[in-house]
Design an enzyme around this catalytic site. Structure first.
Site, PDB file in Angstrom:
ATOM      1  N   CYS A 147      21.988  45.986 105.479  1.00  0.00           N
ATOM      2  CA  CYS A 147      22.640  44.800 105.925  1.00  0.00           C
ATOM      3  C   CYS A 147      23.895  44.945 107.061  1.00  0.00           C
ATOM      4  O   CYS A 147      24.023  44.190 107.612  1.00  0.00           O
ATOM      5  CB  CYS A 147      22.776  43.389 105.179  1.00  0.00           C
ATOM      6  SG  CYS A 147      23.751  43.940 103.936  1.00  0.00           S
ATOM      7  N   GLU A 179      18.643  40.515 113.469  1.00  0.00           N
ATOM      8  CA  GLU A 179      18.910  41.837 112.897  1.00  0.00           C
ATOM      9  C   GLU A 179      17.599  42.663 112.988  1.00  0.00           C
ATOM     10  O   GLU A 179      16.494  42.324 112.344  1.00  0.00           O
ATOM     11  CB  GLU A 179      19.194  41.654 111.437  1.00  0.00           C
ATOM     12  CG  GLU A 179      19.668  42.665 110.489  1.00  0.00           C
ATOM     13  CD  GLU A 179      20.022  42.234 109.047  1.00  0.00           C
ATOM     14  OE1 GLU A 179      19.641  41.182 108.595  1.00  0.00           O
ATOM     15  OE2 GLU A 179      20.950  42.889 108.692  1.00  0.00           O
ATOM     16  N   LYS A 228      15.809  38.985  88.887  1.00  0.00           N
ATOM     17  CA  LYS A 228      14.180  39.232  89.499  1.00  0.00           C
ATOM     18  C   LYS A 228      14.423  39.982  90.493  1.00  0.00           C
ATOM     19  O   LYS A 228      14.978  40.086  91.743  1.00  0.00           O
ATOM     20  CB  LYS A 228      13.700  37.932  90.127  1.00  0.00           C
ATOM     21  CG  LYS A 228      12.254  38.236  90.605  1.00  0.00           C
ATOM     22  CD  LYS A 228      12.064  37.381  91.852  1.00  0.00           C
ATOM     23  CE  LYS A 228      11.257  38.036  92.942  1.00  0.00           C
ATOM     24  NZ  LYS A 228      10.973  39.430  93.005  1.00  0.00           N
TER      25      LYS A 228
HETATM   26  C1  SIN Z   1      25.979  48.120 101.160  1.00  0.00           C
HETATM   27  O1  SIN Z   1      26.398  48.135  99.819  1.00  0.00           O
HETATM   28  O2  SIN Z   1      26.677  49.201 101.626  1.00  0.00           O
HETATM   29  C2  SIN Z   1      24.769  47.802 101.645  1.00  0.00           C
HETATM   30  C3  SIN Z   1      24.081  46.652 101.026  1.00  0.00           C
HETATM   31  C4  SIN Z   1      23.017  46.116 101.886  1.00  0.00           C
HETATM   32  O3  SIN Z   1      22.415  46.431 102.564  1.00  0.00           O
HETATM   33  O4  SIN Z   1      22.766  44.919 101.377  1.00  0.00           O
END
Ligand code: SIN
Length: 498
Positions: free
Chosen positions: A302, A399, A193
């Site tokens: 992230c 975050e 998904k």
């Molecule tokens: C990354 O793979 O460098 C970033 C992945 C993400 O932000 O989930």
């Protein structure tokens, strides 16, 4: 890929990004067939707000159909040799690379990142197909010396089975291949998904998977709103492994549901990366690292630096240089060539970033550049550098997921380590120093899954990606990424007489 331009409410430029992707027919990919739905979801271009097209808003019934298809396809797929599966993954890789220009434009149209950066993501995403095509051949078992004279112990590496995967909008392509490539290489089948905000990259991948020879039912893409699809993927007993990339809050809920049928679970969740710059660092290199880590994908990553701790001896130099660099970023629609920095994905993302900046400013921080909405309006947030942010500002605890570089001064190494670790998140961290002994101390002391030492980038297909603490469970990429889709089955052979 077939050429498919049809009437769409999006602009001409939006439609151009969809050329040759065969996606405007608004279908999902289940059991080797394109499926329409009674209801649809609109997909928008975050740069213009224009509608790119629609995808089916599928629910529990279609998801169960996809799971049934994946279960049917499993025995034949896992019976193939790793090399046979690898040949198909390599063909898929070659097709992705062959279509990199179209795929990048499509990705930019639905996600917003500049097209050059989107090309980078397609290359990154394709690298997982190539890597796991090879790595699947190394899914070794073990032979253990028997514990009794007549016993022989063998450990087989068996595919887990049907995999349910939910992927995010910030990397609409690479986060899919980072899960699907190892799953397929291991001999598993997948029901995916994708984010409802960015489903077209996933569907384009399905077009190419079919062309590469991935058999019906081995890779299914179910589009729609998260709730009903997620419910099936986390509770259906036929799904033996669940893998998710997204927020920590949602990951916790999904993982808890998976326990009703005790599924294997991998979670790649939120980060809150500390970035430490010590007095002995190369300031220019450190600022390069901050630019890479902080402003990649407009900060919607992230592993983005979220809290930048700078030792007082270099604080002013870092602040000045960083403000100049961030202020020079060219903000705009990613489909136009001269753009370094696109919009945020939607209004909710914008509101969160604005809340973090307002909180820091209200507590005495100074905006050296940016600080609010960009002149382009919409969800364009100006690249922002904040100086003198308090160590207890909201953005040190949550975050931000946006283009805000928050600078906080520190005095000692011990203080910097304590600040870095003062978070329930443990995904990535960065440190710039030219002291070798300090580098080793940091490598051991900072509690994260990935540490960039004099490097603003930690991601690649060859390296294990994942977090500690509330940032997740398991690793993606590298040889460890394959293990997530393998069960270890012990076979004990008795009666072996000499
Ligand atoms: C990354 O793979 O460098 C970033 C992945 C993400 O932000 O989930």
């Amino acid at each position: 890929m077939a050429t498919a331009i049809s009437a769409s409410p999006g602009s001409e430029r939006d439609r151009l990004a969809l050329v040759r992707t065969d996606l405007l027919r608004s279908s999902a990919w289940i059991d080797g067939a394109w499926i329409a739905g009674d209801r649809t979801i609109e997909v928008r271009n975050p740069a213009t707000g224009g509608v790119l097209g629609t995808v089916p808003d599928l629910g529990a019934e279609e998801t169960r159909r996809a799971v049934a298809a994946a279960e049917r396809a499993l025995p034949e797929w896992k019976a193939r040799t790793a090399r046979e599966r690898g040949v198909i993954l390599m063909r898929w890789h070659a097709l992705v690379i062959a279509h990199i220009v179209d795929l990048a434009r499509l990705l930019t149209a639905e996600q917003g990142k500049p097209v050059a950066e989107a090309r980078g993501e397609i290359g990154y995403g394709a690298s997982f197909l190539e890597w796991f095509a090879e790595e699947g051949k190394r899914a070794y078992g073990e032979i253990i010396p028997g514990h009794q004279r007549d016993k022989r112990l063998i450990v087989l590496a068996e595919p887990v089975g049907v995999v349910g995967a939910i992927t995010p909008w910030n990397f609409p392509m690479a986060m899919i291949t980072r899960k699907v490539a190892p799953a397929l290489a291991a001999g598993c089948t997948v029901v995916l998904k994708p984010s409802e905000l960015t489903p077209y990259s996933a569907l384009a991948l399905a077009v190419l998977a079919e062309e590469a020879g991935v058999p019906a039912g081995v890779f299914n893409v179910v589009t729609g709103a998260p709730h009903a699809i997620g419910e099936v993927l986390t509770t259906d007993p036929r799904v033996r492994k669940f893998t998710f990339t997204g927020s920590t809050a949602v990951g916790k809920l999904l993982a808890a549901r998976c326990m009703s049928t005790v599924k294997r679970v991998s979670l790649e969740l939120g980060g809150n990366a500390p970035f430490l710059v010590f007095d002995d660092a190369d300031v220019a290199a450190a600022v390069d690292g901050i630019m890479t880590s902080k402003f990649r994908n407009a900060g919607q990553t992230c592993v983005s630096a979220n809290r930048i701790y700078v030792q007082r001896g270099v604080y002013d130099a870092v602040a000045e240089r960083l403000a100049t660099r961030a202020g020079a970023l060219r903000v705009g629609d990613g489909l136009t060539g001269a753009t370094d920095h696109g919009p945020l994905i939607n209004d909710a993302a914008f509101a969160k970033v604005a809340r973090h900046v307002d909180d820091a400013l209200a507590a005495g921080a100074r905006a050296l550049t940016g600080g609010g909405r960009h002149a382009l309006g919409g969800t364009f947030f100006a690249p922002t550098v904040l100086a003198d942010v308090r160590a207890d500002a909201v953005l040190t605890r949550e975050e931000t997921f946006g283009p805000v570089a928050a600078l906080i001064p520190f005095d000692t190494e011990a203080e910097a380590i304590a600040l870095a670790n003062a978070s329930p998140a443990g995904l990535a961290a960065y440190a710039y120093t030219n002291d070798l002994a300090r580098s080793w101390r940091l490598a051991h002391a900072i509690d994260v899954g990935m540490l960039g030492l004099n490097s603003g980038m930690v991601s690649s297909e060859v390296a294990p990606f994942g977090g500690t603490k509330e940032s997740g469970i398991g690793r993606e990429g590298s040889r460890h990424g394959l293990d997530e889709f393998l069960e270890r089955r012990l076979v004990v052979i008795g009666g072996v007489t000499s």
